[in-house]
Structures are given as structure tokens and as C-alpha cells.
Enzyme design. Sequence first.
Site, PDB file in Angstrom:
ATOM      1  CG  ASP A   1     -11.752  -2.034   2.402  1.00 53.75           C
ATOM      2  OD1 ASP A   1     -11.889  -0.851   2.061  1.00 53.75           O
ATOM      3  OD2 ASP A   1     -11.705  -2.969   1.598  1.00 53.75           O
TER       4      ASP A   1
ATOM      5  CB  CYS B   1     -10.587  -2.359  -3.099  1.00 52.43           C
ATOM      6  SG  CYS B   1     -11.863  -1.793  -1.937  1.00 52.43           S
TER       7      CYS B   1
ATOM      8  CG  ASP C   1      -8.341  -0.589   1.280  1.00 53.46           C
ATOM      9  OD1 ASP C   1      -8.840   0.159   2.147  1.00 53.46           O
ATOM     10  OD2 ASP C   1      -9.018  -1.419   0.638  1.00 53.46           O
ATOM     11  CG  HIS C   2      -9.688   2.872  -0.292  1.00 52.39           C
ATOM     12  ND1 HIS C   2     -10.908   2.994   0.346  1.00 52.39           N
ATOM     13  CD2 HIS C   2      -9.719   1.690  -0.949  1.00 52.39           C
ATOM     14  CE1 HIS C   2     -11.651   1.930   0.067  1.00 52.39           C
ATOM     15  NE2 HIS C   2     -10.955   1.128  -0.707  1.00 52.39           N
TER      16      HIS C   2
END
Length: 527
Positions: free
Chosen positions: A31, A71, A335-336
Site C-alpha cells: 500500500d 484505497c 494500490d496507489h
Amino acid sequence: MQDPTSIEPAGIEPAGIARDRRPNVLLITADQWRGDCLSSVGHACVKTPNVDALAQEGTLFRRHYAGAAPCSPARATLYTGLYQMNHRVCRNGSPLDARFDNLALAARRAGYDPTLFGYTDTAPDPRGMDAGDPHLTTYEGVLPGFTVRQLLPEHERQWLSWLRSRGHTDAVSRDIHIPLGARAGEISNAAPAYSRDETQTAFLVGEFIRWMGEQDGPWFAHVSFLRPHPPFSVPEPFNRMFGPDDGPAFNRATNAQAEAASHPYLAYAMPRTGKGNFIHGATGPLSGWNGDDFAAIRAIYYGMISEVDAQLGRIWQALKDAGAWENSLIVFTSDHAEMAGDHWTLGKGGFFDGSYHVPLVIRDPASGAAGGIVEEFTSAADIFPTLCEKLGAEAKNGLDGRSLMPFVNGRSEPRWRDAAFWEFDFRDIAAGEAERHFGLRSNQCNLAVIRDAQFKYVHFTALPPLLFNLRDDPMELDNVAADPAYAAIRLEYAEKLLSLRARHLDQTLAYTELTEKGPVTRRPWPL
């Protein structure tokens, strides 16, 4: 590639891979990992030997972008293969419509029992659920289709319980992240009470390795690490691996005030980003931190990346020890990303590349290609169709992404996209703060970005647009949208964005027609 003129009966799926030839599948997400924070892409100081080793045996995608932030929206794109304009997960807490297919359901159709370690941040569709169901009180639900082996959402209670079993009697809350000797809210690179073998990452890796040893057939696992997501704190030796002077120059204006004054959205969002989202126990807005503070935090963030990379090496070795390395498809991504002090901010959201450029490495032992580097623009929406192709599964609805398997197999794709696309929705359903501030409706609080190798165009539904000439202004500091010299380019990119959105309207049944012979489907060229 399929013949775009072929016609076949609707609903007929290709035969899946024979059960005795199915690969293991390992999908790993870390993450908030920036795409430039890999030594294999030439970062100034970060060293990621285990991601690099995976890339040497697989394919590294240098221009890979998340589809949205934060998220829940980002993961919805990754898991469903849909852009936000179609999956409509706008914020953390936005439900994922139950009608959409996803990679876990497809893996289950392919004969796997997809198993989760960590979290997916999927808010369930409340329709058809009882109003009192506790699953409706959190966005940290589980993507439909997954079997949960070890849940670890952001409250980290399962990990805290594990720490207590190891003698950390003080592991009763997330205060365990406060560095030893530091005050709550203080920026410090001192180590916390837990060791490198006791991080959340180490905990999940141990659970995955134990589970893997129990399997007697092909498996599908999703290991979803929380780190390097904040709070920014990491044990020895990672906490002191980097100093505030390490790393590239920050991409930012002269000061935070100048940055905020550059666009109405930044003037709204920057003062509302709180310190407590990043340093445990901190209070007040980020504007209370100066350049030295951001540099100190970035050094800790780099150490957190190194900690995750070290645990990835532990997974690689466990796969080799178990004889599973040569039959395991591995996808590593995030995810980012994380602003990490760029543009005087932290976290994710808005429109800057720092929030959306993420790593992607795919290693397929069945491919004869190794060490490939892909410069084409790829999207988180491409992960689901890639897994579908590899597993011989058919998605149950239209997808926005395309399979990356041609690149993984060392081939080029001449009809590939020439730009990245992402979206960000800043509506505030619960409090309506953004709506009141700008005097907008909720469905006007959003932006979309199209970004190629030269220009980046940011379209706000109801705020002024932005245009950056990335070749002359790679730091995204000079908005030329209002410059008459760029009027034709602004129009061109607005039209490109409009055409992209038109192409990607939901296509689930658009290629199917009922005829006197029954339903037929014409397979299109991939978009």
C-alpha cells in the site's frame, strides 16, 4: 489477439486451463508505494534488491498508474478491471456494486480457492443486506470471492494480538508505532518497540508461508501489505538507512502558500490534510510542518519500503524452498502511491503523478521472456484482464483494462494506449464539506486526468482545468491551461479525454445482439 470480426454465441466461455497444469498465482500489493521508488528504475537512493530480482526474471512496467485514489477506489479498479467512471467507488466507504465481476470470483471459476492475507478495503453493496449488519459500518470489508486466511485491516488488532503473544504486553493499541523515546506526534526515526521480525509485513509473510505449506495443489493467494502506508515508523535497521538529505529534489513550489494558490482545489485540500494521518498521535494540518519535516518523513518512508522489500525476499526464498517458484505467477504492485513531500503534501489524491504512479512487476515462469522493461502506459485496470487471460477465465461484464500478457511474453502491442488515465472524486457524502466550500453538487466534485509522454491535462467538472507541458515542466509547477499559446493543445487533450470516456462507457452487452439465430457477440479490438 482475437479476430475482431469473429462472431460466437454469447455466454460461451473459453475452456479453462487443465487443472493439472494450473499455475500458482500470487498477487502482492504494498500500500502507498511510489512507482519511482525502485532501484531498478534508477532511484537516487532507495534499494529494492528483491523487487529487482523479480523484475530480472519477469517484466517491469515503468509507466504503470493507479486508476483512482484513495484505497477503496484504487483497489476497486485493480480488482474489477473497471475505471472509476464505471465501478463508481468514489470514496473510502463507497459500496462496490454487487453486479461487477472481480479477479477473486474469476479465480474461483477457474478452480482456485482465492485466499486473502491482509485486506481489500471493499465496502459491500448494502442492497439486500439487513440495515443492522455490522459489515455496513466499515469500508474495510472483503472483496467477494476471497476466502480470508488472515485478515489485517488498518486497526491491526490481529497483529497486535500476535505481538502480545510474543511478549509485547504493551501492544494494546496503535500507540505501539510511536518510536521509543519520542512523544506522540513527534517526527522521529527512532525505532518502535517491535523488531524487524515483528512488523505487520513480517506477520503476514509468516502466515502466508505457513498456509502455503499446507497446500497440495495449485493455489491463488493475495498478500495485501499495509506498509509503506503510514503511520511513518519502522524498526532497525530500516529506520536509519536514509537521511533527510537522501533522495531526489522535491517536486514543489517555493513554499506551501504558493502551491496552494496555484489552483482552487489545492487551496481547499491542502489545509484539510491532517498530520495525524501520517505520524501517530500528531494533530493539526500539514501546514504546520516545514521542508525539514517533510524531508525527515520521506527518509522514514524510504526505510519502510526497504522493510517490505526485505520481506518479499523471504517470500521468494520460501517459494523456492517449497519447489513452487517455477510454477508461480507473481504480480507485485501497489494500490496507489504517496506524495512523500512533493507539492508540500503527503498521502494520495488530487491530480499529481506522485499519487498515482505505482510499481508493477509480473513474473510468469511459463514465459520465455525475462528482464523485459515496458515503456507503454499501463493501468491498474489491466491486472484483472491479465489474470483472466492467464487462467483461461472469462469476465462476466465489460472491462476497461487490457491483458498485459503480450508484454509478459516479450511481445509488443502496436495498438496499445498512448496515455495514462485516472480519476479522483473529492465529494464528501457524510459531511458535504467540499460541496459547501465550492458551492457544488456532489457529482461535480471530481476530476479526470489524461497524461501522455508530453502533456498532462486535468479536467475538473466544475473547477478550472490544468495543463502541464511535462517535457519542459516535469515537476508540474507551471499550469499553462490559460495560456493562449496552448489553447489548441488544451482543446486537443480535452477532446482526447472526452473520446476516452465515450469509448469506456459500460460495454457489457453493447457487443451482443439478439438475432433470429439467438444471441451473438462480436468480439471487439481490445480498448
